[in-house]
Design a protein around this motif. Sequence first.
Motif, mmCIF file in Angstrom:
data_model
loop_
_atom_site.group_PDB
_atom_site.id
_atom_site.type_symbol
_atom_site.label_atom_id
_atom_site.label_comp_id
_atom_site.label_asym_id
_atom_site.label_seq_id
_atom_site.Cartn_x
_atom_site.Cartn_y
_atom_site.Cartn_z
ATOM 1 N N LEU A 10 44.738 33.910 45.698
ATOM 2 C CA LEU A 10 46.067 33.440 45.299
ATOM 3 C C LEU A 10 46.672 34.104 44.298
ATOM 4 N N VAL A 11 45.867 33.708 43.130
ATOM 5 C CA VAL A 11 46.298 34.235 41.784
ATOM 6 C C VAL A 11 46.604 35.622 41.738
ATOM 7 N N ALA A 12 45.650 36.480 42.404
ATOM 8 C CA ALA A 12 45.717 37.779 42.322
ATOM 9 C C ALA A 12 46.894 38.301 43.053
ATOM 10 N N LEU A 13 47.105 37.519 44.246
ATOM 11 C CA LEU A 13 48.224 38.305 45.112
ATOM 12 C C LEU A 13 49.660 37.845 44.481
ATOM 13 N N ARG A 14 49.711 36.822 43.742
ATOM 14 C CA ARG A 14 50.893 36.313 43.086
ATOM 15 C C ARG A 14 51.156 37.269 41.925
ATOM 16 N N PHE A 15 50.140 37.757 41.361
ATOM 17 C CA PHE A 15 50.306 38.807 40.135
ATOM 18 C C PHE A 15 50.810 40.159 40.941
ATOM 19 N N PHE A 16 50.170 40.567 42.301
ATOM 20 C CA PHE A 16 50.598 41.826 42.703
ATOM 21 C C PHE A 16 51.873 41.817 43.201
ATOM 22 N N ALA A 17 52.309 40.689 43.826
ATOM 23 C CA ALA A 17 53.569 40.427 44.497
ATOM 24 C C ALA A 17 54.749 40.215 43.517
ATOM 25 N N SER A 18 54.636 39.398 42.316
ATOM 26 C CA SER A 18 55.631 39.467 41.346
ATOM 27 C C SER A 18 55.690 40.574 40.261
ATOM 28 N N THR A 35 41.840 33.922 32.485
ATOM 29 C CA THR A 35 41.375 33.669 33.858
ATOM 30 C C THR A 35 42.360 34.564 34.919
ATOM 31 N N VAL A 36 43.607 34.732 34.698
ATOM 32 C CA VAL A 36 44.260 35.523 35.490
ATOM 33 C C VAL A 36 43.725 36.828 35.591
ATOM 34 N N SER A 37 43.463 37.463 34.303
ATOM 35 C CA SER A 37 42.945 38.915 34.128
ATOM 36 C C SER A 37 41.601 38.896 35.184
ATOM 37 N N ARG A 38 40.679 38.040 34.999
ATOM 38 C CA ARG A 38 39.418 38.047 35.796
ATOM 39 C C ARG A 38 39.793 37.881 37.139
ATOM 40 N N CYS A 39 40.893 37.133 37.644
ATOM 41 C CA CYS A 39 40.977 37.018 39.026
ATOM 42 C C CYS A 39 41.623 38.533 39.469
ATOM 43 N N VAL A 40 42.572 38.955 38.820
ATOM 44 C CA VAL A 40 42.884 40.239 39.393
ATOM 45 C C VAL A 40 41.956 41.376 39.325
ATOM 46 N N SER A 41 41.118 41.194 38.543
ATOM 47 C CA SER A 41 39.863 42.365 38.394
ATOM 48 C C SER A 41 39.103 42.203 39.303
#
Length: 156
Positions: A10-18, A35-41
């Motif tokens: 969900l964190v990664a999808l939020r980043f990708f979408a926004s 943490t966001v960086s690790r999730c996206v990676s």
Amino acid sequence: MALTAKIQLLVALRFFASGSFYRVVGDTFGVSVATVSRCVSNVSIALCRIAHRFITVPVGNAASETKRGFFDIAGFPNVIGAVDGTFIRIIAPKTNENDFVNRKGFHSLNVQMMCDHRLRITNCYADWPGSAHDQRIFKNSHLGRNLENGNRNQQM
């Protein structure tokens, strides 16, 4: 405390979408920038590992259905996909920075994509800097080479 796979997704999808900053996404979920960086990676790596199962050039019956679909939509015979390039904005890299400046004046990757008649992505090639011309990318892609050589039934 470790995040569940669902929260990481969900964190990664939020980043990708926004396309927002890590800090903004992190504030939304109550997690740190790191943490966001690790999730996206982690999610990006996982998606790349399974992409070949979902992003495939149509062959056999799927190719016939796609050809029928394009003909029904636009009257074009024997079309297995619509190909175009798009610029994906990036932060200026430290090496070969000028190569990534596109004709619109911003830093990007030039990404070639193909979709079928239902607008499903069937091919993606994202290895070129923004300054590369679409024709050059196509000629150097597996998709372009296989179509040029008549190898329409191979994975591209």
